[in-house]
Motif scaffolding. Sequence first.
Motif, PDB file in Angstrom:
ATOM      1  N   VAL A   8       0.840  -1.189   0.000  1.00  0.00           N
ATOM      2  CA  VAL A   8       0.000   0.000   0.000  1.00  0.00           C
ATOM      3  C   VAL A   8       0.880   1.245   0.000  1.00  0.00           C
ATOM      4  O   VAL A   8       0.613   2.212  -0.714  1.00  0.00           O
ATOM      5  CB  VAL A   8      -0.966  -0.003   1.205  1.00  0.00           C
ATOM      6  N   THR A   9       1.951   1.216   0.781  1.00  0.00           N
ATOM      7  CA  THR A   9       2.882   2.336   0.800  1.00  0.00           C
ATOM      8  C   THR A   9       3.481   2.534  -0.584  1.00  0.00           C
ATOM      9  O   THR A   9       3.599   3.662  -1.055  1.00  0.00           O
ATOM     10  CB  THR A   9       3.999   2.085   1.829  1.00  0.00           C
ATOM     11  N   HIS A  10       3.832   1.442  -1.246  1.00  0.00           N
ATOM     12  CA  HIS A  10       4.397   1.512  -2.602  1.00  0.00           C
ATOM     13  C   HIS A  10       3.376   2.100  -3.576  1.00  0.00           C
ATOM     14  O   HIS A  10       3.711   2.943  -4.399  1.00  0.00           O
ATOM     15  CB  HIS A  10       4.824   0.121  -3.050  1.00  0.00           C
ATOM     16  N   ALA A  11       2.125   1.680  -3.457  1.00  0.00           N
ATOM     17  CA  ALA A  11       1.075   2.208  -4.342  1.00  0.00           C
ATOM     18  C   ALA A  11       0.881   3.696  -4.124  1.00  0.00           C
ATOM     19  O   ALA A  11       0.717   4.457  -5.079  1.00  0.00           O
ATOM     20  CB  ALA A  11      -0.240   1.464  -4.103  1.00  0.00           C
ATOM     21  N   GLN A  63      -3.004  -4.059  -7.285  1.00  0.00           N
ATOM     22  CA  GLN A  63      -1.587  -3.813  -7.023  1.00  0.00           C
ATOM     23  C   GLN A  63      -0.719  -4.430  -8.114  1.00  0.00           C
ATOM     24  O   GLN A  63       0.315  -3.874  -8.485  1.00  0.00           O
ATOM     25  CB  GLN A  63      -1.209  -4.336  -5.648  1.00  0.00           C
ATOM     26  N   ASP A  64      -1.161  -5.564  -8.659  1.00  0.00           N
ATOM     27  CA  ASP A  64      -0.444  -6.164  -9.792  1.00  0.00           C
ATOM     28  C   ASP A  64      -0.490  -5.240 -11.007  1.00  0.00           C
ATOM     29  O   ASP A  64       0.505  -5.086 -11.717  1.00  0.00           O
ATOM     30  CB  ASP A  64      -1.041  -7.526 -10.161  1.00  0.00           C
ATOM     31  N   LEU A  65      -1.645  -4.618 -11.247  1.00  0.00           N
ATOM     32  CA  LEU A  65      -1.756  -3.660 -12.353  1.00  0.00           C
ATOM     33  C   LEU A  65      -0.833  -2.463 -12.135  1.00  0.00           C
ATOM     34  O   LEU A  65      -0.209  -1.967 -13.074  1.00  0.00           O
ATOM     35  CB  LEU A  65      -3.197  -3.175 -12.507  1.00  0.00           C
ATOM     36  N   LEU A  66      -0.724  -1.993 -10.881  1.00  0.00           N
ATOM     37  CA  LEU A  66       0.183  -0.887 -10.579  1.00  0.00           C
ATOM     38  C   LEU A  66       1.636  -1.267 -10.835  1.00  0.00           C
ATOM     39  O   LEU A  66       2.424  -0.458 -11.331  1.00  0.00           O
ATOM     40  CB  LEU A  66       0.009  -0.429  -9.128  1.00  0.00           C
ATOM     41  N   SER A  67       1.986  -2.506 -10.531  1.00  0.00           N
ATOM     42  CA  SER A  67       3.350  -2.973 -10.795  1.00  0.00           C
ATOM     43  C   SER A  67       3.637  -2.998 -12.296  1.00  0.00           C
ATOM     44  O   SER A  67       4.729  -2.633 -12.732  1.00  0.00           O
ATOM     45  CB  SER A  67       3.560  -4.366 -10.204  1.00  0.00           C
ATOM     46  N   GLU A  68       2.653  -3.434 -13.081  1.00  0.00           N
ATOM     47  CA  GLU A  68       2.812  -3.416 -14.538  1.00  0.00           C
ATOM     48  C   GLU A  68       2.996  -1.995 -15.045  1.00  0.00           C
ATOM     49  O   GLU A  68       3.825  -1.737 -15.917  1.00  0.00           O
ATOM     50  CB  GLU A  68       1.599  -4.042 -15.227  1.00  0.00           C
ATOM     51  N   ALA A  69       2.226  -1.072 -14.493  1.00  0.00           N
ATOM     52  CA  ALA A  69       2.347   0.332 -14.900  1.00  0.00           C
ATOM     53  C   ALA A  69       3.730   0.866 -14.562  1.00  0.00           C
ATOM     54  O   ALA A  69       4.338   1.592 -15.346  1.00  0.00           O
ATOM     55  CB  ALA A  69       1.274   1.175 -14.218  1.00  0.00           C
ATOM     56  N   GLU A  70       4.237   0.507 -13.392  1.00  0.00           N
ATOM     57  CA  GLU A  70       5.572   0.952 -12.998  1.00  0.00           C
ATOM     58  C   GLU A  70       6.640   0.390 -13.935  1.00  0.00           C
ATOM     59  O   GLU A  70       7.558   1.094 -14.337  1.00  0.00           O
ATOM     60  CB  GLU A  70       5.865   0.532 -11.562  1.00  0.00           C
ATOM     61  N   GLN A  71       6.507  -0.882 -14.314  1.00  0.00           N
ATOM     62  CA  GLN A  71       7.482  -1.497 -15.211  1.00  0.00           C
ATOM     63  C   GLN A  71       7.468  -0.851 -16.590  1.00  0.00           C
ATOM     64  O   GLN A  71       8.512  -0.651 -17.197  1.00  0.00           O
ATOM     65  CB  GLN A  71       7.215  -2.999 -15.335  1.00  0.00           C
ATOM     66  N   GLU A  72       6.281  -0.521 -17.087  1.00  0.00           N
ATOM     67  CA  GLU A  72       6.185   0.041 -18.438  1.00  0.00           C
ATOM     68  C   GLU A  72       6.510   1.527 -18.488  1.00  0.00           C
ATOM     69  O   GLU A  72       7.199   1.990 -19.381  1.00  0.00           O
ATOM     70  CB  GLU A  72       4.794  -0.188 -19.029  1.00  0.00           C
ATOM     71  N   PHE A  73       6.012   2.291 -17.526  1.00  0.00           N
ATOM     72  CA  PHE A  73       6.149   3.742 -17.581  1.00  0.00           C
ATOM     73  C   PHE A  73       7.082   4.323 -16.530  1.00  0.00           C
ATOM     74  O   PHE A  73       7.403   5.512 -16.588  1.00  0.00           O
ATOM     75  CB  PHE A  73       4.775   4.416 -17.405  1.00  0.00           C
TER      76      PHE A  73
END
Length: 98
Positions: A8-11, A63-73
Amino acid sequence: MGFRRPSVTHAKKILRRSFSNSSQGGSYNLADVPKGYLAVYVGENERKRFVIPISYLNQPSFQDLLSEAEQEFGFDHPMGGLTIPCRQDTFIDIISQF
């Protein structure tokens, strides 16, 4: 004294950085988003704006979707807001489970 889950902190860190980048080219107005909600842009090519409850940040699949967003953008989202790189129908399927 409370404990925070690292995810949650990461998000929250992702959201804080994406909103700080919004002045670099985002065209939406934060006043358009009600308190307790956030705007996200979803899509692979053509992006659609969704306004979702912040409670979704606690959901593992979101949170998995947020990780994908971080990896791509990284933290430089081209739309100015949080951009999630998945198909819109997939996103709707995921959030409809909450």
